[in-house]
Design an enzyme around this catalytic site. Structure first.
Site, mmCIF file in Angstrom:
data_model
loop_
_atom_site.group_PDB
_atom_site.id
_atom_site.type_symbol
_atom_site.label_atom_id
_atom_site.label_comp_id
_atom_site.label_asym_id
_atom_site.label_seq_id
_atom_site.Cartn_x
_atom_site.Cartn_y
_atom_site.Cartn_z
ATOM 1 N N ARG A 116 0.830 -1.203 0.000
ATOM 2 C CA ARG A 116 0.000 0.000 0.000
ATOM 3 C C ARG A 116 0.869 1.261 0.000
ATOM 4 O O ARG A 116 1.866 1.331 0.712
ATOM 5 C CB ARG A 116 -0.915 0.006 1.230
ATOM 6 C CG ARG A 116 -1.932 -1.096 1.182
ATOM 7 C CD ARG A 116 -3.023 -0.966 2.234
ATOM 8 N NE ARG A 116 -3.697 -2.250 2.362
ATOM 9 C CZ ARG A 116 -4.578 -2.725 1.467
ATOM 10 N NH1 ARG A 116 -4.923 -1.993 0.426
ATOM 11 N NH2 ARG A 116 -5.106 -3.916 1.619
ATOM 12 N N HIS A 127 1.106 2.418 -10.139
ATOM 13 C CA HIS A 127 0.070 2.763 -9.171
ATOM 14 C C HIS A 127 -1.232 2.089 -9.563
ATOM 15 O O HIS A 127 -1.645 2.161 -10.724
ATOM 16 C CB HIS A 127 -0.190 4.282 -9.161
ATOM 17 C CG HIS A 127 0.953 5.105 -8.675
ATOM 18 N ND1 HIS A 127 1.057 5.573 -7.398
ATOM 19 C CD2 HIS A 127 2.071 5.546 -9.320
ATOM 20 C CE1 HIS A 127 2.169 6.277 -7.260
ATOM 21 N NE2 HIS A 127 2.808 6.278 -8.416
ATOM 22 N N HIS A 133 7.516 1.983 -10.784
ATOM 23 C CA HIS A 133 6.395 1.434 -10.014
ATOM 24 C C HIS A 133 5.081 1.787 -10.688
ATOM 25 O O HIS A 133 4.938 2.852 -11.284
ATOM 26 C CB HIS A 133 6.413 1.895 -8.559
ATOM 27 C CG HIS A 133 6.499 3.386 -8.361
ATOM 28 N ND1 HIS A 133 7.660 4.102 -8.582
ATOM 29 C CD2 HIS A 133 5.568 4.283 -7.956
ATOM 30 C CE1 HIS A 133 7.435 5.383 -8.313
ATOM 31 N NE2 HIS A 133 6.172 5.517 -7.943
ATOM 32 N N ASN A 193 3.943 7.173 -13.409
ATOM 33 C CA ASN A 193 4.483 8.522 -13.507
ATOM 34 C C ASN A 193 5.902 8.389 -14.057
ATOM 35 O O ASN A 193 6.667 7.540 -13.594
ATOM 36 C CB ASN A 193 4.519 9.194 -12.135
ATOM 37 C CG ASN A 193 3.129 9.412 -11.571
ATOM 38 O OD1 ASN A 193 2.186 9.670 -12.303
ATOM 39 N ND2 ASN A 193 2.986 9.274 -10.272
ATOM 40 N N ILE A 229 1.988 4.696 1.231
ATOM 41 C CA ILE A 229 1.851 5.278 2.574
ATOM 42 C C ILE A 229 1.199 6.658 2.524
ATOM 43 O O ILE A 229 0.800 7.187 3.547
ATOM 44 C CB ILE A 229 3.210 5.356 3.323
ATOM 45 C CG1 ILE A 229 4.234 6.182 2.546
ATOM 46 C CG2 ILE A 229 3.736 3.959 3.620
ATOM 47 C CD1 ILE A 229 5.455 6.530 3.379
#
Ligand SMILES: [Zn+2]
Length: 110
Positions: free
Chosen positions: A30, A103, A101, A88, A32
């Protein structure tokens, strides 16, 4: 591997981050600082700076990221209500941590 990279450290299990999923190639956990009721990050274990740095050898890793996103959307219960998948890319694209990464964001209207 980059010793100072936060996501490399997380992927190596050097933090107390709880994984929702761990495979040979990636981990998921998750965010943060969530921007949605469900906000997960899906992170390849190997250090890749951004989408710009993907090579042909990374096709499998990229497929693993997307297929894991599909599975996690289901286990998080947002697969039918809907969700966003977002990369991104570099500073102007909103990337803050320079380790690739994905999302996964959803859960607004369940
Ligand atoms: Zn890294």
């Amino acid at each position: 591997m980059d010793g100072d990279c936060l996501f490399c450290r997380i992927a190596r299990g050097e933090t107390d981050t709880r994984f929702l999923l761990e495979t040979d190639t990636l981990v998921a956990f998750r965010d943060i600082h969530p921007h949605a009721p469900v906000h997960l990050l899906i992170v390849p274990k190997r250090h890749i700076r951004s989408i710009n740095d993907l090579t042909d050898a990374d096709r499998g890793v990229l497929a693993d990221l997307m297929m894991s996103a599909r599975d996690l959307a289901k286990t998080e219960g947002v697969d039918q209500s809907g969700y966003k998948l977002l990369f991104n890319v570099e500073r102007g694209g909103g990337q803050v941590i320079f380790h690739l990464h994905l999302h996964l964001m959803g859960g607004w209207n369940r």
